[in-house]
Design a protein around this motif. Sequence first.
Motif, PDB file in Angstrom:
ATOM      1  N   ASN A 155       0.909  -1.363   0.062  1.00  0.00           N
ATOM      2  CA  ASN A 155      -0.053   0.099   0.077  1.00  0.00           C
ATOM      3  C   ASN A 155       0.938   1.411  -0.176  1.00  0.00           C
ATOM      4  O   ASN A 155       2.029   1.394   0.667  1.00  0.00           O
ATOM      5  N   GLY A 185       4.530  -4.970   3.702  1.00  0.00           N
ATOM      6  CA  GLY A 185       4.033  -6.052   2.908  1.00  0.00           C
ATOM      7  C   GLY A 185       5.064  -7.157   2.142  1.00  0.00           C
ATOM      8  O   GLY A 185       5.240  -8.143   2.141  1.00  0.00           O
ATOM      9  N   GLU A 193      -4.714 -13.814   3.494  1.00  0.00           N
ATOM     10  CA  GLU A 193      -4.299 -12.344   4.124  1.00  0.00           C
ATOM     11  C   GLU A 193      -5.466 -11.956   4.820  1.00  0.00           C
ATOM     12  O   GLU A 193      -4.954 -11.411   5.853  1.00  0.00           O
ATOM     13  N   LYS A 227      -5.301 -13.887   8.113  1.00  0.00           N
ATOM     14  CA  LYS A 227      -4.151 -13.366   8.782  1.00  0.00           C
ATOM     15  C   LYS A 227      -4.371 -12.066   9.741  1.00  0.00           C
ATOM     16  O   LYS A 227      -3.896 -11.949  10.916  1.00  0.00           O
ATOM     17  N   SER A 269      -4.834 -11.083  14.133  1.00  0.00           N
ATOM     18  CA  SER A 269      -4.439 -10.064  14.832  1.00  0.00           C
ATOM     19  C   SER A 269      -5.294  -9.624  16.065  1.00  0.00           C
ATOM     20  O   SER A 269      -4.742  -8.920  17.030  1.00  0.00           O
ATOM     21  N   GLY A 288       2.279  -2.504   7.873  1.00  0.00           N
ATOM     22  CA  GLY A 288       0.914  -3.197   8.471  1.00  0.00           C
ATOM     23  C   GLY A 288       1.302  -4.607   9.096  1.00  0.00           C
ATOM     24  O   GLY A 288       0.521  -4.956  10.290  1.00  0.00           O
ATOM     25  N   GLN A 289       2.636  -5.167   8.784  1.00  0.00           N
ATOM     26  CA  GLN A 289       2.577  -6.440   9.531  1.00  0.00           C
ATOM     27  C   GLN A 289       2.967  -6.312  11.035  1.00  0.00           C
ATOM     28  O   GLN A 289       2.989  -7.327  11.636  1.00  0.00           O
TER      29      GLN A 289
END
Length: 712
Positions: free
Chosen positions: A195, A378, A444, A447, A451, A519-520
């Motif tokens: 992104n 990402g 995804e 995943k 969280s 993001g991760q």
Amino acid sequence: MKRQHTRVGVSIQVRVSSLDVDEFVKHFATNISRGGIFIQCIEPKPKGTVLLFEIQLKGGRVAIRGKGEVIWTRSRSEDEPSTKPPGMGVKFLALDKFSKAVVKRILEIKAGKDTIKAQPRPSVGSIPPQGKPDEEPVAMNFDIEVAPAEESEEEELDDIQVDVSVDDFLESAEEDPPVGTSSSPVIGIDLGTTNSCAAVVIDGKPRIIPSHRGYNTTPSVVAYSEEGKLLVGHEAKAQMELNPINTIYGSKRLIGRHYSSPAVQQVKDRFHYKIVNGPNHEAYVEIRGQMLDLKKVSAFILKEFKELAEEMLRQEVNRAVISVPAYYNENQRQAVREAGNLAGLAVDRIVNEPTAAALAYGYKQGLEKRILVYDLGGGTFDASLLDLYEDVFEVISTGGDSFLGGVDFDNQLIDHVLNEFCQEIGQVPELNRVAMQRLRNAVEHAKCELSEKESTTVHVPFFVKVADQPRDLKIDLNRETQEMLVAPLVERSMQVVEAVLEKAKEQAAKPDDVILVGGQTRMPLVRRHLVQKFKKEPQKGVHPDEAVAIGAALLGNALGKIDNVLLIDVLAVSIGYGLPGGGFRPVLMAGNTLPSSVTFVIRTEQDQQKSLDLLVFQGDSDRVLNNEYLGTVTISEISPSPKGKVQLKVTFNLDREGLLEVASVEHQTEIENTTTMVMKHDEAAIREILRIPGDEHATEQIGIPPKQKPAV
Ligand code: AMP
């Protein structure tokens, strides 16, 4: 830009009470259609009148400006004064580019694609498409001023044409690099693998530039639809499952890389679109039979942000600060700069992502702190240790892994889910690209859900056919299993962190704060590892998706001002040249503070030699095949002499953005040689020039730090 010089009789200025474009769009969407606009007024102009109109917001900013023709009118009804307001239906003949963007947005809202809902007024109706109004439009509460009929000349209005095709854009992209104007705001753009995000400083405060759909980030995806239409961002991502071979994602991993680079070769068969050997042996993509420069792919995304910013600010935007990973090599930085230019942006500065994140955290805070920026996005990971004092942001050490990111977490989960599915159906099904893409999306999604919660289900309806019957994929997944599967990846990131700290050991390395970016990092396991290591919670004040763009915007706003900030960066990976036999001689060493300049001496190798090639690489290995080829520097106009007589003083100069310049002078005479650097050799030529034995192959992936030995 087409210029027309049509005579028009009337100019109309309409003032609305909305403070900004968003508010205007919300309230007046129903009065506007693709074809035209309803303007409420006591004395409408006669049918056929061609007029210039301008709709101004409170405070004077223009929302829509264009040329139109009155195609129907309604006068005040004496009998029923309250029902239908008088006014005129004006068909658009031309709009300026900001107005087109506003109309486009309104049309998206009306089509239900946008998150901002138009607020319908009573007796809703609008001018139907193509400007043939036969329904009743709703009244706009306009305060209208009709200028005296006068001859005015229209300029700089394009025909109404909202969609852009790839070809249109590529054509316009061939122009000279843009020159930033001092009146233009500088937008900060975080061009991400998955992104992207952009921000701008307004009245001293950084603000995110939202996407057309109202999100704070835009997918870094570009596609070419079946009809040959260019799609960027959300629209491109939305059709990815159905059109995987014409949808480009993850281009950040490829831009500015040599085609034969193992980094490219590694993803070449994993990505659904075609990656090809482009001019100068750069990696290109092939979409619908057309070779596309990856710089242009990034330019499509950057241009989207330029347009969003222009729409938000109602003024031309032609300057930007763009962020790149700290370990991006020289070519990649150069490529991003060129992508900005192709998008119509003068790039005031390329800034490293961790430095930008640090700015978002500490800009003008008067902090004296050491921070660790842990950035897991990402597709890439990097960690940097920075010292912040007053307005100085100094990078102490940095390291990263350009092949460690959320997508690798997804891959682990995909393997697991597929395994379970195969066991369930008792066979290994054949999977096409569409099925794989659908599975990837579902995994995804699961995943991200994990969280927030302990368990979820990966569900892909009609995933494959088993014995000619469609079969759903439905596999339960819990957080514990997920964490077990991805733990080695998080550990890999922690090894990079260790190495970054180790590098700064002599400087009492412990950070005061840990900043999470990407993001991760929302995954609880990542946070747990960091808490365990540093015995404190990571900072919460910095938004993982927005920090880099905000920092870039703050820097853009500060550049050239008295209270500018001082950024001190280091070179993440050594730069040097190839030796006969395939050895690597580093010249600019990793960890050198930028800007950095080193001069060394080489000699001619042949009698009467007029030019000499130096093959330049960047990497940590002592073998060039393991490092990234940056290009060949050709030193020409060497004074003819016997072999070895001429000594050339060659200078590698790296500016503060990490961009390389090479110069050469003859030692004895101080005569300057001509130098050019081009990525002109493929792997076979590199082997031949450097006489690399045929049985030697890259043992590490170029640009990818070896798994057990993080690059610092
Ligand atoms: P970025 O490049 O910073 O936009 O990061 C994108 C990556 O972050 C993708 O791999 C996403 O799947 C991942 N991501 C986003 N949100 C979450 C979340 N809530 N939990 C885990 N991963 C996430």
